[in-house]
Scaffold this motif. Structure first.
Motif, PDB file in Angstrom:
ATOM      1  N   ARG A  49       2.690   4.394  -1.204  1.00  0.00           N
ATOM      2  CA  ARG A  49       2.261   5.179  -2.467  1.00  0.00           C
ATOM      3  C   ARG A  49       3.684   4.873  -3.487  1.00  0.00           C
ATOM      4  O   ARG A  49       4.659   5.084  -3.070  1.00  0.00           O
ATOM      5  CB  ARG A  49       2.279   6.657  -1.965  1.00  0.00           C
ATOM      6  N   THR A  84      13.670  11.594  -7.762  1.00  0.00           N
ATOM      7  CA  THR A  84      13.120  12.847  -7.347  1.00  0.00           C
ATOM      8  C   THR A  84      12.673  13.897  -8.279  1.00  0.00           C
ATOM      9  O   THR A  84      12.099  14.569  -7.884  1.00  0.00           O
ATOM     10  CB  THR A  84      13.987  13.755  -6.217  1.00  0.00           C
ATOM     11  N   GLY A  85      12.675  13.437  -9.485  1.00  0.00           N
ATOM     12  CA  GLY A  85      12.128  14.519 -10.570  1.00  0.00           C
ATOM     13  C   GLY A  85      10.520  14.263 -10.440  1.00  0.00           C
ATOM     14  O   GLY A  85       9.961  15.269 -10.761  1.00  0.00           O
ATOM     15  N   MET A 135       0.673  -1.090  -0.050  1.00  0.00           N
ATOM     16  CA  MET A 135      -0.031  -0.023   0.053  1.00  0.00           C
ATOM     17  C   MET A 135       0.879   1.300  -0.086  1.00  0.00           C
ATOM     18  O   MET A 135       0.211   2.366  -0.177  1.00  0.00           O
ATOM     19  CB  MET A 135      -0.882  -0.004   1.184  1.00  0.00           C
ATOM     20  N   ARG A 138      10.522   7.905  -5.415  1.00  0.00           N
ATOM     21  CA  ARG A 138      11.287   9.002  -4.888  1.00  0.00           C
ATOM     22  C   ARG A 138      12.398   8.463  -3.671  1.00  0.00           C
ATOM     23  O   ARG A 138      13.453   8.861  -3.661  1.00  0.00           O
ATOM     24  CB  ARG A 138      10.464  10.106  -4.041  1.00  0.00           C
ATOM     25  N   GLU A 139      11.717   7.835  -2.797  1.00  0.00           N
ATOM     26  CA  GLU A 139      12.896   7.375  -1.595  1.00  0.00           C
ATOM     27  C   GLU A 139      13.330   6.137  -1.970  1.00  0.00           C
ATOM     28  O   GLU A 139      14.496   6.006  -1.758  1.00  0.00           O
ATOM     29  CB  GLU A 139      11.553   7.112  -0.186  1.00  0.00           C
ATOM     30  N   GLY A 188      -0.989  15.695  -3.462  1.00  0.00           N
ATOM     31  CA  GLY A 188      -1.034  14.196  -2.582  1.00  0.00           C
ATOM     32  C   GLY A 188      -2.595  13.891  -2.958  1.00  0.00           C
ATOM     33  O   GLY A 188      -2.877  12.984  -2.204  1.00  0.00           O
ATOM     34  N   ASP A 216       6.120   7.582  -3.239  1.00  0.00           N
ATOM     35  CA  ASP A 216       7.112   7.672  -2.089  1.00  0.00           C
ATOM     36  C   ASP A 216       8.320   6.519  -2.825  1.00  0.00           C
ATOM     37  O   ASP A 216       9.667   6.571  -2.644  1.00  0.00           O
ATOM     38  CB  ASP A 216       6.630   7.277  -1.241  1.00  0.00           C
ATOM     39  N   LYS A 233       7.469  14.862  -8.540  1.00  0.00           N
ATOM     40  CA  LYS A 233       6.974  15.824  -7.347  1.00  0.00           C
ATOM     41  C   LYS A 233       5.728  15.520  -6.801  1.00  0.00           C
ATOM     42  O   LYS A 233       4.673  15.054  -7.263  1.00  0.00           O
ATOM     43  CB  LYS A 233       7.340  17.151  -7.867  1.00  0.00           C
ATOM     44  N   GLU A 234       5.531  15.678  -5.522  1.00  0.00           N
ATOM     45  CA  GLU A 234       4.437  15.756  -4.776  1.00  0.00           C
ATOM     46  C   GLU A 234       3.924  17.248  -4.842  1.00  0.00           C
ATOM     47  O   GLU A 234       4.485  18.132  -3.972  1.00  0.00           O
ATOM     48  CB  GLU A 234       4.422  15.048  -3.309  1.00  0.00           C
ATOM     49  N   ILE A 293      -1.533   8.802  -5.882  1.00  0.00           N
ATOM     50  CA  ILE A 293      -2.722   8.137  -5.361  1.00  0.00           C
ATOM     51  C   ILE A 293      -2.535   6.678  -6.055  1.00  0.00           C
ATOM     52  O   ILE A 293      -3.754   6.051  -6.167  1.00  0.00           O
ATOM     53  CB  ILE A 293      -4.095   8.937  -5.633  1.00  0.00           C
ATOM     54  N   LEU A 294      -1.503   6.307  -6.408  1.00  0.00           N
ATOM     55  CA  LEU A 294      -1.206   4.814  -6.673  1.00  0.00           C
ATOM     56  C   LEU A 294      -0.478   4.312  -5.569  1.00  0.00           C
ATOM     57  O   LEU A 294       0.254   4.801  -5.045  1.00  0.00           O
ATOM     58  CB  LEU A 294      -0.527   4.847  -7.899  1.00  0.00           C
ATOM     59  N   ASN A 295      -0.514   2.793  -5.608  1.00  0.00           N
ATOM     60  CA  ASN A 295       0.181   1.989  -4.555  1.00  0.00           C
ATOM     61  C   ASN A 295       1.065   1.433  -5.244  1.00  0.00           C
ATOM     62  O   ASN A 295       1.053   1.168  -6.688  1.00  0.00           O
ATOM     63  CB  ASN A 295      -0.945   1.123  -3.670  1.00  0.00           C
TER      64      ASN A 295
END
Lengths: 278, 724, 180
Positions: free
Chosen positions: C48, C60-61, C46, C54-55, C67, C51, C63-64, C87-89
């Motif tokens: 995101r 990191t291109g 679940m 990015r993580e 949300g 994330d 962006k949020e 809003i995707l998992n």
């Protein structure tokens, strides 16, 4: 939060039979993830269904069109089959959220979430669509008009899931159609008022009419009383104050952050008038 | 005037340009803010959720502040964190940090506070109508000249309202703080407009526990529009405190819902105008303005917004007898702050709406009426500052021609007689004083630095940030007009309070106007001193002379004197001027205004980079359109908007055609541009709606709901076409 | 029931049993193709997708901005279609092909678009532009007609607060012409 990814529909239905607790189906995730983020959904069981190919896709069978519950809005917009038989339905869905969301949001999700503002439902209402609900032991069809029982409440049992949406191939045939979604901007907007309409006119007389509204009551609904009054009348025979009166009995618009009840009511009246005059 | 490309466009496009949330440091933990959810109350009890181990969290309260619990602002009255009493929704009560972002979010969501709730003012009108809510110093501009209204003169009196507007920069607020105990330095990186304000903020909250705060911006600043002028000081302060207490680098990035609910907005306003006009000469003879702003719970920088607001409130008109009173009003909402325009959009909405109202009373065309009263050479502002050019008039004349105003008036009048939907056309004019108000620039005493190194790099050091407006490209261009050095070797350094001199904040349309023109001057000095033909070759041939450093302070024009007490004198040395025409289509079924086209004619002096300049006008126009038509943040009885789903920023489908022309570009001065295209469109849209329907609405946004409400209140009369 | 603390003495840890705060999650193996490389990650299904990119992958291109799928700053291509990754998992990526802006910037049409956005000085703060690049790329790949209405529609899920969109349209139109 428990996460389940059933390997097929059979497995899914078995799972539903066993798990009696509160659960949420994750398909496109466009509504669910926002509700999780906002803390509306907490510690619920999530059942992922977006990978179940049996639930996705558009097909025809005799005189009906079957749309799988996890079919994305974009798939409907791109479908030749829909274009051929249900062009009004297809055209109207273009105002759904935005192309980015159309690519993930599903038709079943829009129904199951059951928001008063759901874009798909007023259209399904005028098209007399049916919702196929499946459980391990049975499969039943419910008219979309009978599906909702209250704000975000519906007739689904805890062991059921929406598997298909069924629309008659000839549902739009010979009808003049109308669709207007009014929001605070042209895209990426949540409806303040939506009116979907279909009518048949013979001579000057409106022989058949179906009207459905969104964002004007606790769930999108048909305006049966208004329809009954208008049916078999000519334009000049229609007393519009009577229409307004009946409408007042069928909708319960509210004032919220997005809009006012007076506005919602007046716009609905105007749109009906415009549709009738078309 | 050169078509130079932005140096940062490509890395921004391919995703490699770093915004605040793209930075990570070793052992970094995540911070968040816990804030009040009541508008006014006394904190009685704080309860933490039991399922978390509190020892894992770093938590800071007001009582943990080693320095002062006051954010440095023009008016120092806002604490970093509430102590016992909260005065508005969104007031920070504690900062919390944890190594896991997920756990942090869940923890903060479950903290419970019991309040003893106290009476609060949250509604804009409730705040602005009640004189008891006035606070702070009032401003009076007294230019009364004893004009007595004569028989037959037309008195026009109205009250105009505007509401909150959210800056809605796409990148939310964020800060990273790192404490280095070995030299007691607090390093803060953030998305901000004013690094030296943030430095003051961090040093205020940390007091003597640190030796110095060093502030550096992130590489990219994802939009600001004023929204990152003062809130970053508060956020940086709390982030620094968390870093100090935890001993770890701390990153705080606000979630959009928090950002939109607790950060500063454009001030709601109530502007009351009373005029007396002589119908024979078509001249406004006497004018009185009561200008009020809802400042929120604290004054912070509102006195400065108020100053600019009253100074722009008379609009571009010459009136002999003027009295203006400006006041701040207190409410229990987050402090309102800077937003592109800074008091001027509210002022112009009122006066430009009022001008159309007078014209309609006199049954003359709004253009003719403006022409009769517009500021011209020799006229004076109520501050007695003399007008030395006819450029505002030139803007008006040009925009009327460009937009085919007269022809459209006739066409639309015909169209509107037969159809339910309506078309309309409206005018507005405006101006914007460049730089800080009054003696502000003198006090700022901005300094810039240029270094030239042996390798042939020209490095420009300014504290002004590039938040998307292209400042660092344009400033480099301004230096190169003189140095004629390769652009790839002329580099504006990332603002860092240790390395860059204090050239002041990135606000008030001052970056190009004050800092750019100052850099031009410094470049000339460099060239005069070095006497080179070609700088690159010169550096190669004179390696012993480099590296070399040049500095220069801004020296205000000694003849431009302003008295901050009496509000007399030269409020701004230079003004940018503009006129605008808008065309709208009114959808009667849904009571909705659609902006079809907007024409801008502006005098902003010389243009450094035409495409960048156009981009400023286009972006500001669309923000102004949102301001006029759809954007609101708060609705009485229904609370506040929590995100982009309901905060209706215009999308690609909503936007009109935009026409832009700059005139008088042969000037030697580059004047301010950032704000003026936000100042004037809203009243032009409102005036176009009047032209279309004959209905005056004196309040924005002109949402369909407001239009319907106004129509329902009106006596059912047909459109009168006095304007044609 | 929570732990009550007097406002004036938050003395952490006193009287609390040590227990590590954890977010209960069951990890799952997710396989997908990311910018043309096969990748695999053990992750909460679940989590995101934004994330994860990015993580876990350092991309990191993407962006949020909001949300909730309303601004498009997090747009990526999922099986060839532009979607909002906020809003995707993780589970949505399983077995799929993903392009982020970093991958698209390497493609021929991506480069063409970057050139056009650069030439018009369309980029302002740039926070929304990776999203615009992805949506524009999809438009050029699937249609590419120089038609303002179509372009507006293709980009209607992406919000920009700086530019007023004019130069974005201009750039995409320019790219349509150059592509053909």
């Amino acid at each position: 939060m428990k996460f389940v990814k059933p390997k097929d529909v059979e497995n899914l239905l078995k799972n539903l039979e066993e798990d009696k607790g509160k659960k949420y189906f994750l398909a496109g995730g466009t509504d669910l993830n926002v509700q999780i983020k906002n803390g509306i959904i907490r510690d619920a069981n999530i059942i992922y269904i977006n990978h179940l190919t049996e639930l996705s896709g558009i097909s025809e069978e005799n005189n009906i069109i079957l749309i799988g519950a996890t079919t994305s809005i974009m798939d409907i917009l791109d479908s030749d089959l829909i274009k051929r038989h249900l062009p009004y339905f297809q055209r109207s869905l273009e105002s759904f959220a935005s192309p980015l969301l159309q690519n993930t949001a599903t038709i079943g999700g829009n129904i199951a979430n059951g928001s008063p503002t759901a874009d798909v439902i007023p259209l399904l209402l005028v098209l007399n669509a049916k919702v196929e609900l499946s459980s391990k032991s049975q499969c039943r069809l419910v008219y979309i008009k009978d599906f909702f029982t209250g704000y975000k409440q519906n007739v689904m049992k805890s062991n059921e899931i929406i598997t298909h949406i069924i629309i008659d191939k000839n549902a739009e045939k010979d009808f003049l159609t109308f669709y207007e979604k009014v929001g605070s901007r042209r895209t990426l907007t949540i409806s303040k008022v939506t009116l979907a309409g279909m009518k048949k006119v013979s001579g000057n007389r409106i022989s058949q009419i179906r009207l459905a509204v969104g964002s004007l009551s606790e769930f999108p609904r048909r305006l049966f009383k208004v329809e009954d009054y208008i049916t078999d009348k000519t334009l000049t025979e229609i007393d519009f104050s009577k229409v307004e009166n009946l409408l007042g009995k069928e909708i319960t618009p509210i004032t919220d952050l997005r809009s006012d009840k007076e506005y919602r009511y007046h716009v609905c009246v105007n749109l009906i008038r415009t549709f009738l005059n078309q | 005037m050169k078509q130079v490309r932005k140096f940062d466009a490509r890395p921004k496009l391919d995703g490699s340009w770093k915004f605040l949330d793209d930075y990570s440091y070793k052992d970094m933990i995540y911070g968040g803010l816990f804030y009040s959810t009541v508008h006014h109350g006394i904190i009685r009890k704080i309860t933490f959720p039991v399922e978390f181990n509190l020892t894992e969290f770093t938590i800071v309260f007001a009582k943990d502040i080693p320095g002062k619990n006051i954010v440095p602002e023009p008016e120092c009255d806002q604490p970093f964190m509430a102590d016992k009493e909260v005065f508005h929704f969104g007031q920070v009560i504690m900062g919390v940090a944890h190594p896991s972002k997920e756990i942090l979010k869940k923890f903060i969501k479950q903290i419970k506070v019991e309040y003893e709730e106290l009476p609060a003012i949250v509604d804009v009108k409730e705040c602005l109508e009640n004189e008891k809510n006035a606070f702070g110093k009032e401003i009076i501009i007294d230019h009364r000249r004893n004009v007595k209204p004569e028989k037959g003169w037309i008195r026009t009196h109205s009250v105009y309202y505007t509401t909150h507007q959210e800056q809605a920069y796409l990148e939310p607020q964020g800060m990273i703080a790192i404490y280095k105990p070995e030299d007691r330095i607090m390093f803060v990186r953030g998305t901000m407009q004013c690094p030296f304000f943030v430095k003051d903020g961090v040093e205020a909250i940390m007091g003597n526990t640190i030796k110095e705060a060093i502030i550096e911006t992130s590489e990219g600043i994802g939009g600001a529009f004023g929204g990152k002028e003062d809130f970053p000081s508060l956020l940086a302060g709390i982030t620094a405190l968390l870093a100090y207490k935890s001993g770890k680098p701390v990153k705080v990035v606000l979630d959009r819902a928090d950002d939109i609910q607790i950060t500063t907005k454009r001030h709601p306003s109530r502007v009351e105008i009373e005029t007396y006009t002589n119908p024979k000469t078509r001249k406004i003879r006497k004018l009185k303005i009561d200008y009020r702003l809802d400042a929120g719970a604290y004054q912070t920088l509102s006195p400065v917004v108020l100053a600019r607001g009253v100074l722009h409130s008379i609009g571009g008109y010459a009136v002999e007898d003027v009295y203006i009173r400006g006041r701040l009003f207190r409410s229990n909402t987050p402090s309102n702050g800077a937003f592109r325009g800074f008091g001027a959009p509210q002022a112009f909405f009122a006066i430009e709406s009022h001008i159309d109202k007078i014209a309609s009373h006199m049954k003359i065309n709004p253009y003719e009426f403006r022409k009769a009263n517009i500021l011209k050479f020799g006229d004076e502002f109520p501050t007695t500052q003399k007008i030395t050019e006819n450029h505002l008039y030139d803007c008006l004349e040009r925009v009327i021609v460009k937009s085919d105003y007269h022809k459209k008036l006739k066409e639309f009048s015909k169209f509107n007689k037969t159809l339910k939907d309506k078309k309309g056309i409206g005018i507005s004019i405006g101006y914007h004083g460049g730089g800080y108000t009054g003696s502000g620039e003198k006090l700022l005493n901005s300094e810039v630095k240029i270094t030239i190194d042996k390798e042939g790099f020209v490095n420009i050091f300014v504290a002004n940030v590039d938040m998307g407006q292209g400042a660092h490209t344009t400033l480099a261009q301004m230096v190169n007009e003189t140095l004629e050095h390769p652009l790839e070797k002329t580099i504006v350094q990332l603002p860092n309070t240790k390395k860059t001199p204090n050239s002041g904040p990135t606000v008030a349309s001052r970056t190009i106007y004050i800092i750019g023109n100052l850099l031009r001057k410094l470049s000339k000095k460099i060239k005069d001193e070095l006497k080179f033909e070609n700088l690159e070759r010169f550096i190669k041939e004179n390696q012993d002379k480099f590296p070399k450093e040049y500095r220069m302070h801004f020296t205000p024009d000694p003849s431009a004197v302003f008295d901050d007490k009496t509000y007399q004198g030269v409020a701004y040395k230079d003004y940018s001027w503009a006129a605008c025409v808008t065309e709208i289509y009114y959808h009667a079924d849904i009571y909705q205004i659609e902006l079809k086209k907007i024409w801008n004619v502006l005098d902003i002096g010389n243009i450094v980079n035409p495409k960048i300049a156009e981009g400023q006008v286009e972006g500001a126009n669309i923000q102004a359109m949102g301001y006029a038509l759809s954007e609101f943040f708060y609705k009485k009885g229904y609370g506040r908007i929590q995100g982009f789903t309901d905060y209706a920023i215009p999308t690609t489908f909503d936007i009109p055609e935009i026409d832009i022309e700059f005139i008088h570009t042969d000037s030697t001065t580059a004047k301010g541009l950032g704000e003026i295209p936000m100042d004037y469109p809203a009243p032009a849209i409102r005036n176009a709606f009047y032209n279309a329907t004959g209905i005056f609405i004196d309040e924005i946004p002109l949402t369909p709901e407001r239009i319907l409400k106004t129509m329902n209140k009106l006596p059912q009369t047909n459109t009168d076409d006095t304007q044609t | 029931m929570g732990m009550h603390l007097g406002f004036l003495f938050p003395s952490w840890g006193l009287g609390t049993r040590y227990r590590k705060s954890v977010v209960k999650e069951k990890k799952m193996k997710i396989n997908f193709i990311l910018n043309e490389n096969e990748v695999s990650i053990d992750v909460d299904p679940m989590k995101r997708l934004l994330d994860i990119l990015r993580e876990d992958f350092g991309l990191t291109g993407t962006k949020e901005g909001c949300g909730e799928g309303e601004c498009g700053a997090c747009t990526i291509l999922l099986d060839g279609k532009p979607v909002t990754s906020c809003i995707l998992n993780a589970i949505h990526a399983d077995g799929k092909e993903i392009y982020t802006v970093e991958g698209i910037a390497e493609k021929h049409i991506g480069k063409l678009l970057i050139d056009c956005f650069d030439e018009t000085n369309a980029v302002q703060c740039g926070f929304c532009f990776p999203g615009f690049l992805v949506s524009s790329y999809y438009y050029l790949k699937t249609d590419g007609e120089k038609n303002l209405d179509k372009i507006k529609k293709a980009l209607s899920g992406n919000i920009c607060r700086c530019t007023g969109y004019q130069k974005i349209f201009e750039s995409v139109m320019m790219a349509c012409v150059r592509k053909s």
